[in-house]
Design an enzyme around this catalytic site. Structure first.
Site, PDB file in Angstrom:
ATOM      1  N   THR A  41       0.824  -1.211   0.000  1.00  0.00           N
ATOM      2  CA  THR A  41       0.000   0.000   0.000  1.00  0.00           C
ATOM      3  C   THR A  41       0.853   1.254   0.000  1.00  0.00           C
ATOM      4  O   THR A  41       0.631   2.183  -0.782  1.00  0.00           O
ATOM      5  CB  THR A  41      -0.936   0.002   1.220  1.00  0.00           C
ATOM      6  OG1 THR A  41      -1.871  -1.073   1.106  1.00  0.00           O
ATOM      7  CG2 THR A  41      -1.707   1.312   1.309  1.00  0.00           C
ATOM      8  N   CYS A  42       1.856   1.302   0.879  1.00  0.00           N
ATOM      9  CA  CYS A  42       2.633   2.537   1.060  1.00  0.00           C
ATOM     10  C   CYS A  42       3.248   3.021  -0.243  1.00  0.00           C
ATOM     11  O   CYS A  42       3.131   4.192  -0.603  1.00  0.00           O
ATOM     12  CB  CYS A  42       3.721   2.308   2.108  1.00  0.00           C
ATOM     13  SG  CYS A  42       4.759   3.757   2.385  1.00  0.00           S
ATOM     14  N   CYS A  47       1.411   6.099   1.328  1.00  0.00           N
ATOM     15  CA  CYS A  47       2.199   7.252   1.773  1.00  0.00           C
ATOM     16  C   CYS A  47       3.089   7.863   0.702  1.00  0.00           C
ATOM     17  O   CYS A  47       3.238   9.085   0.648  1.00  0.00           O
ATOM     18  CB  CYS A  47       3.017   6.877   3.001  1.00  0.00           C
ATOM     19  SG  CYS A  47       3.556   5.182   3.115  1.00  0.00           S
ATOM     20  N   LYS A  50       0.908   9.644  -2.084  1.00  0.00           N
ATOM     21  CA  LYS A  50       0.190  10.702  -1.376  1.00  0.00           C
ATOM     22  C   LYS A  50       1.112  11.881  -1.098  1.00  0.00           C
ATOM     23  O   LYS A  50       0.740  13.040  -1.309  1.00  0.00           O
ATOM     24  CB  LYS A  50      -0.374  10.153  -0.066  1.00  0.00           C
ATOM     25  CG  LYS A  50      -1.039  11.192   0.820  1.00  0.00           C
ATOM     26  CD  LYS A  50      -1.327  10.602   2.195  1.00  0.00           C
ATOM     27  CE  LYS A  50      -0.042  10.317   2.940  1.00  0.00           C
ATOM     28  NZ  LYS A  50      -0.280   9.673   4.253  1.00  0.00           N
ATOM     29  N   LYS A  51       2.338  11.598  -0.634  1.00  0.00           N
ATOM     30  CA  LYS A  51       3.278  12.685  -0.337  1.00  0.00           C
ATOM     31  C   LYS A  51       3.645  13.442  -1.614  1.00  0.00           C
ATOM     32  O   LYS A  51       3.806  14.667  -1.602  1.00  0.00           O
ATOM     33  CB  LYS A  51       4.533  12.106   0.321  1.00  0.00           C
ATOM     34  CG  LYS A  51       5.516  13.161   0.861  1.00  0.00           C
ATOM     35  CD  LYS A  51       4.994  13.840   2.107  1.00  0.00           C
ATOM     36  CE  LYS A  51       5.967  14.869   2.682  1.00  0.00           C
ATOM     37  NZ  LYS A  51       7.174  14.253   3.258  1.00  0.00           N
ATOM     38  N   TYR A  98      12.162  -2.558  -5.236  1.00  0.00           N
ATOM     39  CA  TYR A  98      11.709  -3.614  -4.315  1.00  0.00           C
ATOM     40  C   TYR A  98      11.988  -4.998  -4.901  1.00  0.00           C
ATOM     41  O   TYR A  98      12.386  -5.922  -4.181  1.00  0.00           O
ATOM     42  CB  TYR A  98      10.219  -3.442  -3.997  1.00  0.00           C
ATOM     43  CG  TYR A  98       9.977  -2.595  -2.777  1.00  0.00           C
ATOM     44  CD1 TYR A  98       9.620  -3.167  -1.567  1.00  0.00           C
ATOM     45  CD2 TYR A  98      10.130  -1.213  -2.817  1.00  0.00           C
ATOM     46  CE1 TYR A  98       9.411  -2.398  -0.440  1.00  0.00           C
ATOM     47  CE2 TYR A  98       9.933  -0.424  -1.699  1.00  0.00           C
ATOM     48  CZ  TYR A  98       9.568  -1.025  -0.505  1.00  0.00           C
ATOM     49  OH  TYR A  98       9.376  -0.257   0.617  1.00  0.00           O
ATOM     50  N   GLY A 175     -10.417  10.724   9.730  1.00  0.00           N
ATOM     51  CA  GLY A 175      -9.068  10.289  10.053  1.00  0.00           C
ATOM     52  C   GLY A 175      -8.034  11.047   9.248  1.00  0.00           C
ATOM     53  O   GLY A 175      -8.346  11.953   8.471  1.00  0.00           O
ATOM     54  N   TYR A 176      -6.780  10.638   9.403  1.00  0.00           N
ATOM     55  CA  TYR A 176      -5.705  11.393   8.747  1.00  0.00           C
ATOM     56  C   TYR A 176      -5.766  11.283   7.234  1.00  0.00           C
ATOM     57  O   TYR A 176      -5.431  12.232   6.520  1.00  0.00           O
ATOM     58  CB  TYR A 176      -4.339  10.980   9.284  1.00  0.00           C
ATOM     59  CG  TYR A 176      -3.861   9.609   8.894  1.00  0.00           C
ATOM     60  CD1 TYR A 176      -3.111   9.412   7.748  1.00  0.00           C
ATOM     61  CD2 TYR A 176      -4.161   8.490   9.675  1.00  0.00           C
ATOM     62  CE1 TYR A 176      -2.670   8.152   7.381  1.00  0.00           C
ATOM     63  CE2 TYR A 176      -3.719   7.230   9.319  1.00  0.00           C
ATOM     64  CZ  TYR A 176      -2.979   7.067   8.173  1.00  0.00           C
ATOM     65  OH  TYR A 176      -2.552   5.818   7.807  1.00  0.00           O
ATOM     66  N   ILE A 177      -6.236  10.153   6.685  1.00  0.00           N
ATOM     67  CA  ILE A 177      -6.309  10.011   5.236  1.00  0.00           C
ATOM     68  C   ILE A 177      -7.330  10.987   4.654  1.00  0.00           C
ATOM     69  O   ILE A 177      -7.079  11.639   3.636  1.00  0.00           O
ATOM     70  CB  ILE A 177      -6.662   8.558   4.844  1.00  0.00           C
ATOM     71  CG1 ILE A 177      -5.547   7.611   5.295  1.00  0.00           C
ATOM     72  CG2 ILE A 177      -6.870   8.428   3.340  1.00  0.00           C
ATOM     73  CD1 ILE A 177      -5.852   6.143   5.072  1.00  0.00           C
ATOM     74  N   GLU A 180      -5.844  14.532   4.855  1.00  0.00           N
ATOM     75  CA  GLU A 180      -4.771  14.730   3.886  1.00  0.00           C
ATOM     76  C   GLU A 180      -5.319  14.895   2.473  1.00  0.00           C
ATOM     77  O   GLU A 180      -4.896  15.791   1.726  1.00  0.00           O
ATOM     78  CB  GLU A 180      -3.802  13.544   3.944  1.00  0.00           C
ATOM     79  CG  GLU A 180      -2.960  13.536   5.211  1.00  0.00           C
ATOM     80  CD  GLU A 180      -2.136  12.269   5.371  1.00  0.00           C
ATOM     81  OE1 GLU A 180      -1.104  12.322   6.041  1.00  0.00           O
ATOM     82  OE2 GLU A 180      -2.536  11.214   4.836  1.00  0.00           O
ATOM     83  N   HIS A 436      18.759  29.340  15.185  1.00  0.00           N
ATOM     84  CA  HIS A 436      18.055  30.588  14.912  1.00  0.00           C
ATOM     85  C   HIS A 436      18.426  31.124  13.521  1.00  0.00           C
ATOM     86  O   HIS A 436      19.588  31.047  13.114  1.00  0.00           O
ATOM     87  CB  HIS A 436      18.437  31.619  15.977  1.00  0.00           C
ATOM     88  CG  HIS A 436      17.710  32.909  15.856  1.00  0.00           C
ATOM     89  ND1 HIS A 436      16.379  33.048  16.183  1.00  0.00           N
ATOM     90  CD2 HIS A 436      18.119  34.124  15.408  1.00  0.00           C
ATOM     91  CE1 HIS A 436      16.008  34.290  15.962  1.00  0.00           C
ATOM     92  NE2 HIS A 436      17.045  34.972  15.493  1.00  0.00           N
ATOM     93  N   GLU A 441      13.208  26.111  16.907  1.00  0.00           N
ATOM     94  CA  GLU A 441      13.798  26.594  18.162  1.00  0.00           C
ATOM     95  C   GLU A 441      12.723  26.911  19.205  1.00  0.00           C
ATOM     96  O   GLU A 441      13.024  26.985  20.406  1.00  0.00           O
ATOM     97  CB  GLU A 441      14.659  27.823  17.903  1.00  0.00           C
ATOM     98  CG  GLU A 441      13.894  29.058  17.489  1.00  0.00           C
ATOM     99  CD  GLU A 441      14.811  30.268  17.273  1.00  0.00           C
ATOM    100  OE1 GLU A 441      15.675  30.508  18.144  1.00  0.00           O
ATOM    101  OE2 GLU A 441      14.672  30.941  16.239  1.00  0.00           O
TER     102      GLU A 441
END
Length: 451
Positions: A41-42, A47, A50-51, A98, A175-177, A180, A436, A441
């Site tokens: 899936t990722c 992910c 999606k990113k 992969y 949810g987060y999906i 996003e 800085h 910070e």
């Protein structure tokens, strides 16, 4: 008994590939079966793509901010087809990586659907294989509620391959999906509505984070509708969709995107031929060693329903490989203080306990919160605020949780995850010199207790 393999892995997602590669590296004879796509899936519908889409959506922000820094730009034009084609090319490249990772590790790769035919036997495309150990790592699958017209909705599986960017999108879920993808669609130009049946999205996240993100999304013009749910979906004559809500309202859109949960992918897996049991939620029941109720079969990742994150599946895969084939290197997975990011717009980074969890656990809590306009925005008219929050045990001074909403939150929270794992105190945060000028910070300069 002589087996064909020492370890047979069902599923070539992140966890399965990690377990297979390292088991082979430890000298085991390993096979992996995958029926869909390498990387799981990722890599394919999660992910990674999606990113990439999140990056695409962020370009709109950069263009908006450019004028404040003296840049005069012609009106930009976004082409969905180009983004998707480039995304597909990158995913194909990762699929190849992969494949090479497995093959170069000495793993036998079988492309086809694997089905358990016994406690030590797997069938792939009519061929049966025996194994001393079998690892189930088949991941999860999005699910859509059983309502009239559910076949008209899409999920994250289909969203990455849409031919055209919908002009109007109704995102369903809290949810987060859901959050996003609402940001992705809106950032790329779709008129987007986020519909959630609860009072406020991202249940389980820190309350300050949830409220702050809601305010920032509303500033961006995202239509948020809470305490709302769909009763049915109908297709209109012009091809658009009509979503009828349970309160009787009707919303017309071009796409209904569901992100209301995922189920373990156990379809036609043959669990009935083994002693593997499911828990009350429908996930595979395992002990702390990822052993199922069938001694020769293990399971990791989304199918066991613990923490459904790619890095967690990787850690579980490593733990299984080490315990079985390199026990002197075995270390159990630590599920405490797992850093997490939500790639909303603005993004969230969080690690450790929320304020609510800390109080529920009986801690006497000090909260430090800071809200500020990022330096990058001071030359623009954009009023977005960043939130940073520390949850501290008032008696031990130990930092229990760090939470952020704002640019680069995911990048910043990774380092704080190390600090929390090491047991850092608020005094040690205070004594750390900041970089800085950065937003990060702020985490080492908050001195005043908010409450």
């Amino acid at each position: 008994m002589a087996y064909d393999f020492d370890l047979f892995v069902i599923g070539a997602g992140s966890g399965g590939v990690r377990a297979a590669r390292f088991a082979a590296g430890f000298g085991a004879k390993v096979a992996v079966a995958e029926s869909r796509y390498l990387g799981g899936t990722c890599v394919n519908v999660g992910c990674v793509p999606k990113k990439l889409l999140v990056y695409g959506a962020h370009v709109a922000d950069e263009l908006e901010q450019a004028a404040g820094f003296g840049w005069t730009l012609e009106e930009g034009h976004f082409d969905w087809g180009t983004l998707i084609a480039n995304k597909n090319r990158e995913i194909e490249r990762l699929n190849g990586i992969y494949r090479n990772l497995l093959v170069n590790s000495g793993v036998t790769l079988l492309q086809g659907h694997a089905r358990l035919t016994g406690a030590n036997e797997v069938e792939v495309e009519g061929q049966r294989y025996t194994a001393e150990h079998i690892l189930i790592a088949t991941g999860g699958w999005p699910q859509v509620p059983d309502i009239p017209g559910k076949e008209l909705a899409i999920t994250s599986n289909e969203a990455f391959y849409l031919k055209d960017l919908p002009r109007r999108v109704l995102v369903v879920g809290g949810g987060y999906i859901a959050v996003e993808f609402a940001g992705i669609f809106q950032g790329l130009g779709s008129a987007t509505t986020l519909l959630y049946r609860g009072d406020l999205f991202l249940r389980g996240f820190d309350g300050s984070v949830r409220t702050h993100l809601k305010e920032e999304l509303e500033k961006r013009g995202l239509d948020l509708q809470f305490n709302a749910d769909i009763q049915r979906i109908d297709k209109l004559e012009d091809g658009s969709l009509k979503a009828t809500l349970k309160d009787g309202r009707e919303l017309v859109t071009d796409s209904v995107f569901y992100a209301t949960g995922r189920r373990p992918m156990l379809d036609n897996l043959g669990l009935e031929n083994t002693g593997v049991e499911l828990d009350e939620r429908g996930y595979i029941r395992v002990d702390p060693q990822y052993q199922t109720t069938a001694p020769s079969i293990l399971a990791i990742g989304d199918v066991i329903g613990r923490v459904q994150l790619t890095p967690v599946a990787l850690a579980e895969g490593m733990a299984v490989a080490r315990r079985l084939f390199k026990p002197e290197q075995y270390r159990p997975v630590d599920y405490q203080n797992i850093p997490t990011a939500v790639f909303s717009q603005p993004p969230i980074g969080t690690v450790g306990l929320t304020e609510e969890q800390a109080l529920e656990a009986g801690h006497k809590v000090q909260v430090f919160e800071s809200r500020f306009r990022a330096m990058k925005l001071t030359l623009t008219d954009i009023q977005e605020k960043t939130l940073m929050k520390l949850v501290v045990d008032a008696e031990t001074d130990k930092v229990l949780g760090c939470h952020m909403v704002g640019p680069d939150a995911g990048e910043i929270i990774q380092g704080l995850g190390i600090a929390l794992k090491a047991g850092a105190t608020k005094q040690q945060f205070d004594e750390t010199i900041g970089v800085h000028p950065t937003a990060a910070e702020e985490f080492v300069t908050m001195r005043t207790v908010t409450r």
